[in-house]
Design a protein around this motif. Structure first.
Motif, PDB file in Angstrom:
ATOM      1  N   ALA A 302       0.841  -1.208   0.000  1.00  0.00           N
ATOM      2  CA  ALA A 302       0.000   0.000   0.000  1.00  0.00           C
ATOM      3  C   ALA A 302       0.872   1.252   0.000  1.00  0.00           C
ATOM      4  CB  ALA A 302      -0.908   0.009   1.222  1.00  0.00           C
ATOM      5  N   TYR A 303       1.977   1.195   0.765  1.00  0.00           N
ATOM      6  CA  TYR A 303       2.857   2.368   0.827  1.00  0.00           C
ATOM      7  C   TYR A 303       3.574   2.568  -0.511  1.00  0.00           C
ATOM      8  CZ  TYR A 303       1.681   2.427   5.755  1.00  0.00           C
ATOM      9  OH  TYR A 303       0.980   2.499   6.932  1.00  0.00           O
ATOM     10  N   ASP A 304       3.911   1.458  -1.192  1.00  0.00           N
ATOM     11  CA  ASP A 304       4.490   1.559  -2.546  1.00  0.00           C
ATOM     12  C   ASP A 304       3.490   2.215  -3.492  1.00  0.00           C
ATOM     13  OD1 ASP A 304       6.662   0.170  -1.579  1.00  0.00           O
ATOM     14  OD2 ASP A 304       6.098  -1.763  -2.478  1.00  0.00           O
ATOM     15  N   VAL A 305       2.231   1.800  -3.372  1.00  0.00           N
ATOM     16  CA  VAL A 305       1.191   2.348  -4.246  1.00  0.00           C
ATOM     17  C   VAL A 305       0.985   3.839  -3.958  1.00  0.00           C
ATOM     18  CG1 VAL A 305      -1.315   2.271  -4.701  1.00  0.00           C
ATOM     19  CG2 VAL A 305       0.025   0.159  -4.713  1.00  0.00           C
ATOM     20  N   LEU A 306       1.052   4.229  -2.684  1.00  0.00           N
ATOM     21  CA  LEU A 306       0.932   5.651  -2.330  1.00  0.00           C
ATOM     22  C   LEU A 306       2.048   6.458  -2.977  1.00  0.00           C
ATOM     23  CD1 LEU A 306      -0.036   6.129   1.423  1.00  0.00           C
ATOM     24  CD2 LEU A 306      -1.302   6.735  -0.627  1.00  0.00           C
ATOM     25  N   ARG A 307       3.278   5.909  -2.919  1.00  0.00           N
ATOM     26  CA  ARG A 307       4.422   6.608  -3.514  1.00  0.00           C
ATOM     27  C   ARG A 307       4.297   6.661  -5.028  1.00  0.00           C
ATOM     28  NH1 ARG A 307       7.122   4.664   1.055  1.00  0.00           N
ATOM     29  NH2 ARG A 307       7.161   2.555   0.229  1.00  0.00           N
ATOM     30  N   ALA A 308       3.820   5.574  -5.645  1.00  0.00           N
ATOM     31  CA  ALA A 308       3.715   5.522  -7.112  1.00  0.00           C
ATOM     32  C   ALA A 308       2.580   6.422  -7.594  1.00  0.00           C
ATOM     33  CB  ALA A 308       3.475   4.077  -7.562  1.00  0.00           C
ATOM     34  N   GLY A 309       1.480   6.486  -6.849  1.00  0.00           N
ATOM     35  CA  GLY A 309       0.347   7.339  -7.211  1.00  0.00           C
ATOM     36  C   GLY A 309      -0.282   6.950  -8.529  1.00  0.00           C
ATOM     37  N   ARG A 310      -0.849   7.939  -9.210  1.00  0.00           N
ATOM     38  CA  ARG A 310      -1.473   7.769 -10.527  1.00  0.00           C
ATOM     39  C   ARG A 310      -2.481   6.629 -10.526  1.00  0.00           C
ATOM     40  NH1 ARG A 310       2.611   9.796 -15.073  1.00  0.00           N
ATOM     41  NH2 ARG A 310       3.030  11.781 -14.101  1.00  0.00           N
ATOM     42  N   ASP A 311      -2.336   5.649 -11.453  1.00  0.00           N
ATOM     43  CA  ASP A 311      -3.360   4.589 -11.519  1.00  0.00           C
ATOM     44  C   ASP A 311      -2.931   3.297 -10.803  1.00  0.00           C
ATOM     45  OD1 ASP A 311      -1.502   3.568 -13.259  1.00  0.00           O
ATOM     46  OD2 ASP A 311      -2.843   3.429 -14.991  1.00  0.00           O
ATOM     47  N   ALA A 312      -1.891   3.382  -9.958  1.00  0.00           N
ATOM     48  CA  ALA A 312      -1.389   2.166  -9.293  1.00  0.00           C
ATOM     49  C   ALA A 312      -2.450   1.527  -8.398  1.00  0.00           C
ATOM     50  CB  ALA A 312      -0.123   2.485  -8.488  1.00  0.00           C
ATOM     51  N   GLY A 313      -3.284   2.328  -7.749  1.00  0.00           N
ATOM     52  CA  GLY A 313      -4.323   1.789  -6.861  1.00  0.00           C
ATOM     53  C   GLY A 313      -5.345   0.962  -7.630  1.00  0.00           C
ATOM     54  N   ALA A 314      -5.671   1.413  -8.846  1.00  0.00           N
ATOM     55  CA  ALA A 314      -6.646   0.677  -9.668  1.00  0.00           C
ATOM     56  C   ALA A 314      -6.085  -0.681 -10.066  1.00  0.00           C
ATOM     57  CB  ALA A 314      -7.008   1.494 -10.910  1.00  0.00           C
ATOM     58  N   VAL A 315      -4.780  -0.712 -10.370  1.00  0.00           N
ATOM     59  CA  VAL A 315      -4.134  -1.976 -10.747  1.00  0.00           C
ATOM     60  C   VAL A 315      -4.032  -2.892  -9.519  1.00  0.00           C
ATOM     61  CG1 VAL A 315      -2.001  -3.011 -11.635  1.00  0.00           C
ATOM     62  CG2 VAL A 315      -2.913  -0.910 -12.673  1.00  0.00           C
ATOM     63  N   LEU A 316      -3.705  -2.304  -8.367  1.00  0.00           N
ATOM     64  CA  LEU A 316      -3.630  -3.073  -7.121  1.00  0.00           C
ATOM     65  C   LEU A 316      -4.953  -3.787  -6.857  1.00  0.00           C
ATOM     66  CD1 LEU A 316      -2.137  -3.546  -4.230  1.00  0.00           C
ATOM     67  CD2 LEU A 316      -3.565  -1.650  -3.477  1.00  0.00           C
ATOM     68  N   ASN A 317      -6.043  -3.053  -6.910  1.00  0.00           N
ATOM     69  CA  ASN A 317      -7.356  -3.630  -6.619  1.00  0.00           C
ATOM     70  C   ASN A 317      -7.741  -4.712  -7.633  1.00  0.00           C
ATOM     71  OD1 ASN A 317     -10.160  -3.726  -5.473  1.00  0.00           O
ATOM     72  ND2 ASN A 317     -10.583  -3.055  -7.561  1.00  0.00           N
ATOM     73  N   ALA A 318      -7.533  -4.413  -8.915  1.00  0.00           N
ATOM     74  CA  ALA A 318      -7.935  -5.361  -9.963  1.00  0.00           C
ATOM     75  C   ALA A 318      -7.145  -6.658  -9.845  1.00  0.00           C
ATOM     76  CB  ALA A 318      -7.727  -4.728 -11.339  1.00  0.00           C
ATOM     77  N   ALA A 319      -5.830  -6.528  -9.672  1.00  0.00           N
ATOM     78  CA  ALA A 319      -4.974  -7.717  -9.590  1.00  0.00           C
ATOM     79  C   ALA A 319      -5.333  -8.540  -8.353  1.00  0.00           C
ATOM     80  CB  ALA A 319      -3.502  -7.301  -9.563  1.00  0.00           C
ATOM     81  N   ASP A 320      -5.602  -7.854  -7.237  1.00  0.00           N
ATOM     82  CA  ASP A 320      -5.950  -8.583  -6.012  1.00  0.00           C
ATOM     83  C   ASP A 320      -7.295  -9.295  -6.153  1.00  0.00           C
ATOM     84  OD1 ASP A 320      -5.725  -9.195  -3.067  1.00  0.00           O
ATOM     85  OD2 ASP A 320      -7.598  -8.060  -3.100  1.00  0.00           O
TER      86      ASP A 320
END
Ligand code: MG
Length: 388
Positions: A302-320
């Protein structure tokens, strides 16, 4: 109000809360995915102006004659337009909840948010919409509802950090070298909360807590370093806020989602209710344990995704979401849920989000990459049974 996902765990508890408070609340719209019979029963009891089934076209039998029927994802937005609720309780599971959150915030209404994925996949975009329209978000998620209550009337400058509590799930004490043999049935057994399958698996991996870190970042405008996770097996302290003067405030209660639901629906009033309160003598031994990153690698993600920003959260959720389904089908072992998601995130350059379309593209890409990764995985051998 509208209750979306009204046949799920949070949605059906919201209907209980509504029923307990008689005429205080009026259901304008009830929506479910495919549970037609349960939706018809809820409509019979609550007499909404409209209902919607997002996952099938046929109207459920036994609908009250004055209740209009809508179908599909487009039908949900049409039903929201038609019924114009003041409050939308979004208890849809997964990224499918995004469009309803977007509509609610764009049109300046109050969003009682149980669909944390909305903020995970499109936090920046949705918060900008809310700021523009003046819409309010009330968090139904118990941890965020706790933080929201502790922050009441406080200046953002007064906050040093927040402590999100997590039970640690069913594998808090399990030996790490046996994680590969965890079965879906074991992972579906949550020690303190009864919830839907996606969030229960997410509690075992703590991907749910990872989502909650992202959710807290967007809801409260906190940087990554001001969001701390601590293990609290009893789930009595729902979360805490640490202030710059060294004070800490915690919100406590027995684990019962009807409490944060009632808080959000009644806000800013506190409505009386018959819920069993937290008894400090009975719960005199509350434990707080350090968070172990090796046991729960989803949270550092989650902290990596916060640092990456942009659309990383959408990819995190979809992949999970895809990896969780693959685990439940017995196609990948338990540790591969998070490992698959981490590999996909690491192998991809995040892209900017300027519209809902960009979010849906990132979601589709995350899903496609996770389908590929989990299809290529070798079948899981039947785990040996532990004699203990
Ligand atoms: Mg929660």
């Amino acid at each position: 109000m509208a209750i979306l996902g009204c046949t799920g765990s949070v949605g059906s508890q919201a209907l209980d809360v509504v029923a307990e408070h008689g005429t205080r609340f009026q259901c304008a719209l009830l929506a479910a995915h495919r549970s037609a019979d349960a939706l018809a029963r809820a409509a019979e009891q609550h007499r909404p102006a409209a209902v919607c089934l997002t996952g099938c076209d046929a109207a459920p039998s036994g609908l009250p004659s004055a209740t209009r029927f809508h179908a599909g994802a487009g039908g949900l937005i049409a039903a929201l337009e038609e019924t114009a609720p003041d409050v939308v309780l979004n208890a849809i599971t997964g990224a499918a909840g995004l469009a309803a959150s977007e509509w609610t915030l764009r049109t300046g209404r109050t969003l009682a948010l149980a669909n944390k994925e909305s903020l995970v996949v499109a936090g920046e975009y949705l918060m900008a919409l809310a700021a523009k329209s003046g819409a309010r978000i009330l968090p139904v998620d118990s941890e965020h509802c706790a933080v929201f209550q502790c922050l009441d009337g406080e200046s953002p400058r007064a906050i040093r950090r927040i402590w999100l509590t997590g039970s640690g799930g069913p594998f808090r004490n399990r030996s790490l070298d046996t994680f590969a043999s965890i079965t879906p049935a074991e992972a579906l057994r949550h020690p303190t909360w009864t919830m839907g399958p996606r969030i229960t698996i997410g509690s075992a991996t703590m991907m749910n807590k990872a989502f909650e870190v992202l959710e807290a970042h967007w809801l409260f405008g906190l940087p990554a370093e001001a969001i701390q996770v601590v293990i609290h097996p009893q789930s009595i302290v729902h979360s805490m806020v640490e202030f710059v003067d060294g004070s800490m405030l915690a919100q406590c209660g027995v684990p019962d989602m009807r409490v944060p639901i009632l808080f959000c629906l009644g806000y800013p009033e506190r409505l009386p209710s018959a819920f069993q309160p937290f008894d400090p003598v009975r719960w005199r031994n509350l434990e707080f344990l350090p968070f172990e990153p090796a046991r729960y690698p989803a949270v550092p993600l989650a902290y990596d995704v916060l640092r990456a920003g942009r659309d990383a959260g959408a990819v995190l959720n979809a992949a999970d979401e895809v990896a969780t389904a693959a685990f439940l089908d017995g196609r990948i072992p338990f540790p591969a849920i998070t490992a698959t998601t981490a590999t996909i995130l690491a192998g991809r350059q995040p892209r900017r989000i300027t519209s809902l379309r960009d979010v849906l593209d990132a979601d589709a890409e995350g899903r496609r990459l996770a389908e590929l990764a989990t299809a290529a995985a070798s079948p899981v051998p039947t785990p040996r049974t532990d004699p203990s």
